[in-house]
Write an enzyme that holds these catalytic residues in place. Structure first.
Site, PDB file in Angstrom:
ATOM      1  N   ASP A   1       0.867  -1.175   0.000  1.00 33.17           N
ATOM      2  CA  ASP A   1       0.000   0.000   0.000  1.00 33.17           C
ATOM      3  C   ASP A   1       0.908   1.231   0.000  1.00 33.17           C
ATOM      4  O   ASP A   1       1.837   1.307   0.819  1.00 33.17           O
ATOM      5  CB  ASP A   1      -0.883  -0.024   1.249  1.00 33.17           C
ATOM      6  N   ILE A   2       0.682   2.185  -0.892  1.00 34.54           N
ATOM      7  CA  ILE A   2       1.549   3.362  -0.947  1.00 34.54           C
ATOM      8  C   ILE A   2       1.185   4.415   0.100  1.00 34.54           C
ATOM      9  O   ILE A   2       1.894   5.405   0.250  1.00 34.54           O
ATOM     10  CB  ILE A   2       1.607   3.990  -2.355  1.00 34.54           C
TER      11      ILE A   2
ATOM     12  N   HIS B   1     -10.539  -6.004  -2.306  1.00 31.16           N
ATOM     13  CA  HIS B   1      -9.178  -6.067  -1.779  1.00 31.16           C
ATOM     14  C   HIS B   1      -9.186  -6.311  -0.274  1.00 31.16           C
ATOM     15  O   HIS B   1     -10.146  -6.002   0.419  1.00 31.16           O
ATOM     16  CB  HIS B   1      -8.376  -4.819  -2.121  1.00 31.16           C
TER      17      HIS B   1
ATOM     18  N   HIS C   1      -6.680  -5.760   3.147  1.00 31.15           N
ATOM     19  CA  HIS C   1      -5.509  -5.115   3.733  1.00 31.15           C
ATOM     20  C   HIS C   1      -4.856  -6.096   4.700  1.00 31.15           C
ATOM     21  O   HIS C   1      -5.535  -6.661   5.570  1.00 31.15           O
ATOM     22  CB  HIS C   1      -5.913  -3.872   4.541  1.00 31.15           C
TER      23      HIS C   1
END
Length: 131
Positions: free
Chosen positions: A29-30, A93, A95
């Site tokens: 994750d950016i 998605h 995390h």
């Protein structure tokens, strides 16, 4: 129109890839909550995680488990927190976030700012632990 995650999977947008197979893709994750915060997505674009076929969801969780084990071995933490929010990007998605306590999984807290070099170092550490 393709989601940003579809563009990442296809290589149109660069990412710090952690793992990939024929159906799933994991990348850093950016805007991470912690070093090693990774997103796992199906390559097939589906808006909502629970709209996946049962088999796909089970396979995705198995893929995510493999990635989570690698993260935990590479990044000092007590656990890998798992979160499904799915409001920002219309592409299913998961995390995976290294955590030491429950508050570490608070998506309202400030995100880390990491350099490209730091992302690459984290990427290599995790990739080296995935079997």
């Amino acid at each position: 129109m393709a989601s940003i995650f579809t563009k990442i999977v296809s290589g149109e947008i660069p990412s710090y890839k952690i793992a990939e197979d024929e159906k799933y893709y994991a990348f850093l994750d950016i805007n991470p909550l912690a070093e090693g915060h990774t997103l796992v997505v199906p390559k097939r674009e589906v808006d909502y995680l629970f709209d996946l076929e049962d088999r796909e969801l089970a396979e995705m969780m198995t893929f995510a488990k493999r990635v989570a084990v690698g993260i935990r071995e590479a990044i000092p933490c007590n656990r890998i927190g798992v979160a499904v929010i799915g409001l920002d990007v219309p592409h299913a998605h998961i995390h995976l976030v290294p955590i030491n306590e429950g508050g570490d999984l608070d998506f309202g807290k400030p995100k880390l700012t990491l350099s490209s070099e730091e992302f690459r170092t984290i990427q290599e550490k995790i990739q080296g632990k995935i079997r």
